[in-house]
Enzyme design. Sequence first.
Site, mmCIF file in Angstrom:
data_model
loop_
_atom_site.group_PDB
_atom_site.id
_atom_site.type_symbol
_atom_site.label_atom_id
_atom_site.label_comp_id
_atom_site.label_asym_id
_atom_site.label_seq_id
_atom_site.Cartn_x
_atom_site.Cartn_y
_atom_site.Cartn_z
ATOM 1 N N GLN A 94 3.492 5.229 5.058
ATOM 2 C CA GLN A 94 4.620 4.773 5.854
ATOM 3 C C GLN A 94 4.172 3.670 6.816
ATOM 4 O O GLN A 94 3.362 2.831 6.448
ATOM 5 C CB GLN A 94 5.228 5.983 6.588
ATOM 6 C CG GLN A 94 5.880 7.002 5.669
ATOM 7 C CD GLN A 94 7.201 6.519 5.087
ATOM 8 O OE1 GLN A 94 7.928 5.739 5.700
ATOM 9 N NE2 GLN A 94 7.524 6.984 3.879
ATOM 10 N N VAL A 95 4.686 3.692 8.037
ATOM 11 C CA VAL A 95 4.396 2.622 8.990
ATOM 12 C C VAL A 95 3.173 2.961 9.834
ATOM 13 O O VAL A 95 2.940 4.123 10.179
ATOM 14 C CB VAL A 95 5.616 2.354 9.911
ATOM 15 C CG1 VAL A 95 5.923 3.561 10.800
ATOM 16 C CG2 VAL A 95 5.410 1.100 10.752
ATOM 17 N N THR A 96 2.366 1.959 10.135
ATOM 18 C CA THR A 96 1.239 2.127 11.049
ATOM 19 C C THR A 96 1.028 0.835 11.811
ATOM 20 O O THR A 96 1.702 -0.173 11.581
ATOM 21 C CB THR A 96 -0.039 2.560 10.314
ATOM 22 O OG1 THR A 96 -1.001 3.029 11.279
ATOM 23 C CG2 THR A 96 -0.638 1.418 9.511
ATOM 24 N N TRP A 97 0.080 0.883 12.746
ATOM 25 C CA TRP A 97 -0.251 -0.289 13.563
ATOM 26 C C TRP A 97 -1.702 -0.668 13.326
ATOM 27 O O TRP A 97 -2.559 0.201 13.136
ATOM 28 C CB TRP A 97 -0.051 0.032 15.042
ATOM 29 C CG TRP A 97 -0.622 -0.996 15.990
ATOM 30 C CD1 TRP A 97 -0.014 -2.134 16.420
ATOM 31 C CD2 TRP A 97 -1.914 -0.976 16.613
ATOM 32 N NE1 TRP A 97 -0.842 -2.839 17.274
ATOM 33 C CE2 TRP A 97 -2.023 -2.132 17.413
ATOM 34 C CE3 TRP A 97 -2.988 -0.092 16.574
ATOM 35 C CZ2 TRP A 97 -3.158 -2.429 18.159
ATOM 36 C CZ3 TRP A 97 -4.121 -0.386 17.310
ATOM 37 C CH2 TRP A 97 -4.200 -1.546 18.104
ATOM 38 N N CYS B 296 2.551 6.843 10.524
ATOM 39 C CA CYS B 296 2.444 7.326 9.144
ATOM 40 C C CYS B 296 3.628 8.211 8.756
ATOM 41 O O CYS B 296 3.528 9.035 7.843
ATOM 42 C CB CYS B 296 1.120 8.063 8.926
ATOM 43 S SG CYS B 296 -0.318 7.038 9.291
ATOM 44 N N SER C 97 -6.345 6.722 9.699
ATOM 45 C CA SER C 97 -5.305 6.696 8.667
ATOM 46 C C SER C 97 -5.852 6.020 7.420
ATOM 47 O O SER C 97 -6.827 5.261 7.486
ATOM 48 C CB SER C 97 -4.082 5.927 9.172
ATOM 49 O OG SER C 97 -3.612 6.449 10.393
ATOM 50 N N LEU C 98 -5.232 6.302 6.284
ATOM 51 C CA LEU C 98 -5.624 5.599 5.072
ATOM 52 C C LEU C 98 -4.432 5.386 4.158
ATOM 53 O O LEU C 98 -3.482 6.173 4.152
ATOM 54 C CB LEU C 98 -6.749 6.323 4.332
ATOM 55 C CG LEU C 98 -6.490 7.703 3.755
ATOM 56 C CD1 LEU C 98 -7.419 7.940 2.570
ATOM 57 C CD2 LEU C 98 -6.777 8.769 4.799
ATOM 58 N N ARG D 270 0.836 -1.200 0.000
ATOM 59 C CA ARG D 270 0.000 0.000 0.000
ATOM 60 C C ARG D 270 0.864 1.240 0.000
ATOM 61 O O ARG D 270 2.088 1.178 0.201
ATOM 62 C CB ARG D 270 -0.905 0.015 1.235
ATOM 63 C CG ARG D 270 -0.130 0.029 2.538
ATOM 64 C CD ARG D 270 -0.959 0.488 3.720
ATOM 65 N NE ARG D 270 -0.216 0.316 4.968
ATOM 66 C CZ ARG D 270 0.729 1.129 5.399
ATOM 67 N NH1 ARG D 270 1.089 2.189 4.683
ATOM 68 N NH2 ARG D 270 1.353 0.894 6.543
ATOM 69 N N GLY D 271 0.225 2.408 -0.180
ATOM 70 C CA GLY D 271 0.921 3.661 -0.017
ATOM 71 C C GLY D 271 1.093 3.985 1.457
ATOM 72 O O GLY D 271 0.488 3.359 2.322
#
EC number: 2.3.1.181
Length: 279
Positions: free
Chosen positions: A87-90, A213, A182-183, A84-85
């Site tokens: 950065q990092v997320t949880w 993100c 977030s998306l 996906r587009g």
Amino acid sequence: MQNDTQPLNDTLVSKSLSAADYVPTLDAMLARTLERIDLKKQQGLRTPDELWIVDHNDVYTLGQAGKEEHILQRTDTPIIKTDRGGQVTWHGHGQLVIYWLFDLDSLKWSVRNLVSHAEQAIEDVINDCLRSSPSNSDNISAHARRDAPGVYLYADTAATDDSTATDDSSLDNKIMLGKMASLGFKIKHGFSYHGIAINLNCDLSSFNAINPCGYAGMQMLRLSDFVAMQTDSEQTELEAQTEQQMSDSFSYETVTQKLIDNIAKRHAGLIELRAIAPK
């Protein structure tokens, strides 16, 4: 992992996955998208679009162009690189994840339309919950930002009648409190997958190990800190509550259904995009 599929209309179905591990979910989502692409190319078939409503087991995901420097601390939670587009997320329990498997060309949606519909659907539902909660002082509202995808909560510096507006031009007199949703999408041959994540009643401490993100110091928020949300044990006592008590609080399920309904209306063309302020 439980799987429950429900038709929403002739061209949209929802699929619910609980206690879902990330990698098999991603593999299934990609396989379904490739299958739909092939059916359209080879047979000219328009298959129903799909909303995947997912309760993920704990995981950190790193976007296609994600930088590992935004992972501040290694924990026992798996870190998965994905396509996906962003950065990092949880992702984890208490967070609502909805994947949008949409045929954008058939909908006549651009990628910008997709992102705006996602952000505005989240705005609609969060603001509806905030307005319906007696604990809200009417000076907190949810807004998207043009410079950073997602949905954020803002507090008015002075209460005004305009406090529930949802365009960027209304942010001049507001202070950002933090990020609630977030998306990140992936588009392949005009088909979208991946989607949105909204913090409802999750443990936010998992975000402490990352720059969410890619934004250092970004304060992550959850809906349950701003409106009354029932815990699992409280939901078992729901039948004993009065109608007023039920209307004063929300459950994970009621917020999920509000969002599904809003997205389905947008998909059917019943909710139009609001104007987006220029950058």
